[in-house]
Design an enzyme around this catalytic site. Sequence first.
Site, PDB file in Angstrom:
ATOM      1  N   ASP A 294      20.657  13.784  28.044  1.00 47.05           N
ATOM      2  CA  ASP A 294      22.082  14.002  28.284  1.00 47.05           C
ATOM      3  C   ASP A 294      22.316  15.353  28.963  1.00 47.05           C
ATOM      4  OD1 ASP A 294      22.607  11.641  26.994  1.00 47.05           O
ATOM      5  OD2 ASP A 294      23.084  12.605  25.067  1.00 47.05           O
TER       6      ASP A 294
HETATM    7  N1  URA Z   1      19.431  10.794  22.513  1.00 44.17           N
HETATM    8  C1  URA Z   1      20.599  11.356  22.837  1.00 44.17           C
HETATM    9  O1  URA Z   1      21.596  11.175  22.162  1.00 44.17           O
HETATM   10  N2  URA Z   1      20.661  12.133  23.921  1.00 44.17           N
HETATM   11  C2  URA Z   1      19.578  12.382  24.702  1.00 44.17           C
HETATM   12  O2  URA Z   1      19.686  13.115  25.690  1.00 44.17           O
HETATM   13  C3  URA Z   1      18.362  11.791  24.340  1.00 44.17           C
HETATM   14  C4  URA Z   1      18.301  11.003  23.243  1.00 44.17           C
END
Ligand code: URA
Length: 239
Positions: A106
């Site tokens: 993310d």
């Molecule tokens: N899970 C999440 O919530 N975000 C990420 O970036 C990776 C795994």
Amino acid sequence: MALVRIDKIVSSAGNFSRKEARILIKSGRVSVDGITVKSADEKYDPDEKSIFVDGMKLNFEILHYFMMNKPAGYISSTDDPRDKTVLELVPEEYSRLKLFPAGRLDKDAEGLLILTDDGQYCHNVISPNKNVYKKYYVKVDGQLTKEDIEKFSEGMKMADGTEFLPGKLEILSENEGYVYIREGKFHQVKRMLAHIGKPVLYLKRVSIGNLELDPAIEKGKMKKISPEEAALVFGLKAQ
Ligand code: URA
């Protein structure tokens, strides 16, 4: 790319056996940047050199792998109209490679991101069938408990029907832990932790399979890794 023996380069890029490649070299039919190669022991970086057999340039198709320590604020995509992408962090010397991230993090998440130009590898890293466990360090709002460990080990079903396969939670302190999951569904770790009432405050991927983020890589930097290191991602189940 590291230095590679010229007989190895000629045999893999030119589709010759190692023996044939050595004969070509011995007969003076192989040149590097215009200079005839004298010995099969010479080593070159095929990314940097133009290598010819009988005056024909070899196309040394090499796949590339990099480990990045992704900082927050960048999205794991090759192109975006609004946000900065991780490709903006790729140094100039590698900008001609058509790299893409093998798996996503993310925008606000940090840590290990693999960049590659190997589409099959990328597919295998992401596929839940390959059982590649990703390990995340998390800081949460709330207190992690033994019951939470249980819930992770059972898998979870969200209110919208999304199901998450069993994962693993390891508690480090009352609000910190490691989460292991083998899928890479959208916001998966955040959603799983929110589901048990412990929203994520900070998320960092520390490993994929047996490949750990090198602590020497500063945030926003990356380093080249060998195909053998890249293959470490297929080595680990949740510990
Ligand atoms: N899970 C999440 O919530 N975000 C990420 O970036 C990776 C795994």
